[in-house]
Scaffold this active site. Structure first.
Site, mmCIF file in Angstrom:
data_model
loop_
_atom_site.group_PDB
_atom_site.id
_atom_site.type_symbol
_atom_site.label_atom_id
_atom_site.label_comp_id
_atom_site.label_asym_id
_atom_site.label_seq_id
_atom_site.Cartn_x
_atom_site.Cartn_y
_atom_site.Cartn_z
ATOM 1 N N THR A 239 -21.922 0.053 -0.766
ATOM 2 C CA THR A 239 -23.246 0.222 -0.160
ATOM 3 C C THR A 239 -23.322 1.516 0.641
ATOM 4 O O THR A 239 -24.416 2.022 0.877
ATOM 5 C CB THR A 239 -23.570 -0.957 0.784
ATOM 6 O OG1 THR A 239 -22.442 -1.163 1.636
ATOM 7 C CG2 THR A 239 -23.868 -2.227 0.014
ATOM 8 N N LEU B 178 -6.599 -0.218 1.529
ATOM 9 C CA LEU B 178 -6.689 -0.448 2.973
ATOM 10 C C LEU B 178 -6.921 0.863 3.733
ATOM 11 O O LEU B 178 -6.710 0.946 4.941
ATOM 12 C CB LEU B 178 -5.420 -1.164 3.474
ATOM 13 C CG LEU B 178 -5.146 -2.518 2.784
ATOM 14 C CD1 LEU B 178 -3.827 -3.107 3.267
ATOM 15 C CD2 LEU B 178 -6.290 -3.504 3.020
ATOM 16 N N ASP C 270 -14.884 4.259 5.419
ATOM 17 C CA ASP C 270 -13.479 4.155 5.808
ATOM 18 C C ASP C 270 -13.188 5.006 7.039
ATOM 19 O O ASP C 270 -12.472 4.581 7.955
ATOM 20 C CB ASP C 270 -12.578 4.582 4.649
ATOM 21 C CG ASP C 270 -12.858 3.779 3.392
ATOM 22 O OD1 ASP C 270 -13.475 2.703 3.500
ATOM 23 O OD2 ASP C 270 -12.466 4.240 2.308
ATOM 24 N N TYR D 253 -14.969 5.657 -9.766
ATOM 25 C CA TYR D 253 -15.780 5.573 -8.546
ATOM 26 C C TYR D 253 -16.931 6.576 -8.612
ATOM 27 O O TYR D 253 -18.084 6.251 -8.305
ATOM 28 C CB TYR D 253 -14.872 5.846 -7.338
ATOM 29 C CG TYR D 253 -15.534 5.762 -5.988
ATOM 30 C CD1 TYR D 253 -15.550 4.574 -5.269
ATOM 31 C CD2 TYR D 253 -16.137 6.882 -5.414
ATOM 32 C CE1 TYR D 253 -16.141 4.498 -4.020
ATOM 33 C CE2 TYR D 253 -16.731 6.811 -4.169
ATOM 34 C CZ TYR D 253 -16.727 5.621 -3.472
ATOM 35 O OH TYR D 253 -17.316 5.555 -2.230
#
Ligand code: GLA
Length: 376
Positions: A29, A119, A166, A218
């Site tokens: 998003t 992560l 991130d 991506y």
């Protein structure tokens, strides 16, 4: 492990840390100018650093190959860097390109953020460099400015067209809270997320399928979302309200419809999740997480056999909800569980992986931790 003094012949000026993250909900998003809800992890990239006045950058990683990479100011400006050193080099270059008077530095990194596990180890590395440079060279930049410069560094100089989630998570998260971020106007709110107080745990299941956002998938998804927004005459998919979704879909080619359906419903899931957290009911997030996974699996198509299995096995074993987290194509799954079922759920997931012939997953649990900070 070697010491800063052994490597560089002097003591560091200080030490800084920046964490990895898991995103609770709001996936793919951010580059659609929508909403995200990440938490920072206790795992961090730490950097000991000393200011240099000659513009050189020297970097060493305790997780690297034992060598120091040294770059002159000219090499930094040219961007001629390979391997992991391109991340710190990119941040320094982005700071300089934005007009900040950066000098050089000697850096020693140590990290316990797993790499390739979804992560955000690279964002943590970037943010650790940015916050250290900010202090070492008195740049006076705020955490949001630093996060955006790190995103720019990754977009422009590493070549990954990531959104800002991130880096914003690594810079701006706070212990005990999830970061509710509106990626359009950068409004942030710390939403209390007290797992222990609610008798809950958040498992992080690293499937050990290495994900790589640089491989083109991506970028293609992002381009698809931007094409859909263009066809709808909108600046970004954020502008499509849930109530207008069905009508919007009729105006799009078949291959773009699932992408739009994911983004619009996912933004709504973030709002629902924030409402539940504000009401002090984190356990109720479970079904939202699982619905988010179904959307990523069926519409956005960024899950894989291992992430799907981890979600299914966790839910079958009594997890309140589970979903893949991060960009996808492997990486990690989060599972929200009652604390007293955590071991049983983890055991069931491990057993399901064994039965399917997958590598054993690495399972730990997360508590919302602080964002980037100076340690000493
Ligand atoms: C990666 C990117 C983020 C975001 C997520 C998906 O982690 O770096 O900007 O797009 O994927 O939500």
């Amino acid at each position: 492990m070697t010491t800063f003094h052994a490597l560089y012949g002097h003591q560091p000026d200080g030490e800084w840390a920046a964490p990895g993250r898991v995103n609770l909900i709001g996936e793919h998003t951010d580059y659609n100018l929508g909403f995200v809800l990440p938490i920072a992890l206790a795992q961090t990239v730490r950097v000991q650093a000393r200011r240099r006045t000659d513009g050189r950058l020297r970097v060493y990683s305790a997780q690297g190959d034992g060598s120091v990479t040294e770059l002159t100011a000219e090499e930094l400006a040219a961007g001629d860097v390979t391997g992991w050193a391109r991340y710190p080099a990119a941040v320094v270059r982005a700071l300089a390109a934005a007009g900040h008077r950066v000098g050089g530095a000697d850096l020693l990194f140590d990290s316990d953020v797993p790499t390739g596990a979804g992560l955000s180890s690279s964002a943590a590395l970037e943010c650790a460099v940015a916050i250290a440079y900010n202090d070492l060279h008195d740049l006076g930049l705020g955490e949001q400015e630093l996060a955006l410069l790190c995103q720019l560094a990754e977009n422009r100089y590493v070549g990954v067209p990531c959104g800002m989630m991130d880096q914003m998570a690594s810079m701006c998260c706070r212990a005990g809270a999830a970061l509710y971020l509106d990626t359009q106007d950068l409004a942030v709110r710390q939403v209390p997320f007290d797992l222990a107080g609610a008798g809950l745990r958040l498992l992080v299941i690293d499937t050990r399928v290495k994900h790589d956002l640089g491989d083109g998938a991506y970028a293609q998804l992002r381009a698809g979302c931007e094409r859909a927004a263009g066809l709808l005459g909108l600046p970004a998919l954020r502008e499509v309200p849930l109530t207008g979704l069905d009508e919007a879909l009729t105006r799009l080619p078949a291959e773009l419809r699932p992408l739009v359906r994911h983004v619009v419903t996912e933004n709504d899931r973030v709002q629902q999740a924030v409402t539940l957290l504000d009401a002090g009911d984190p356990a109720a997030l479970g079904p939202i997480l699982t619905a988010g996974h179904a959307s990523l699996r069926d519409d956005f198509r960024v899950s894989c056999a291992e992430t799907d299995l981890a979600v299914a096995a966790a839910v079958a074993a009594g997890a309140l909800g589970a979903r893949m987290t991060g960009g996808g194509f492997g990486g990690s799954v989060i599972a929200l569980v009652a604390a007293d079922t955590a071991d049983a759920v983890a055991g069931s997931v491990t057993e399901a992986f064994r039965a399917a012939g997958h590598a054993e997953p690495v399972i730990h649990h997360a508590e919302p931790a602080d964002g980037a900070r100076k340690l000493s």
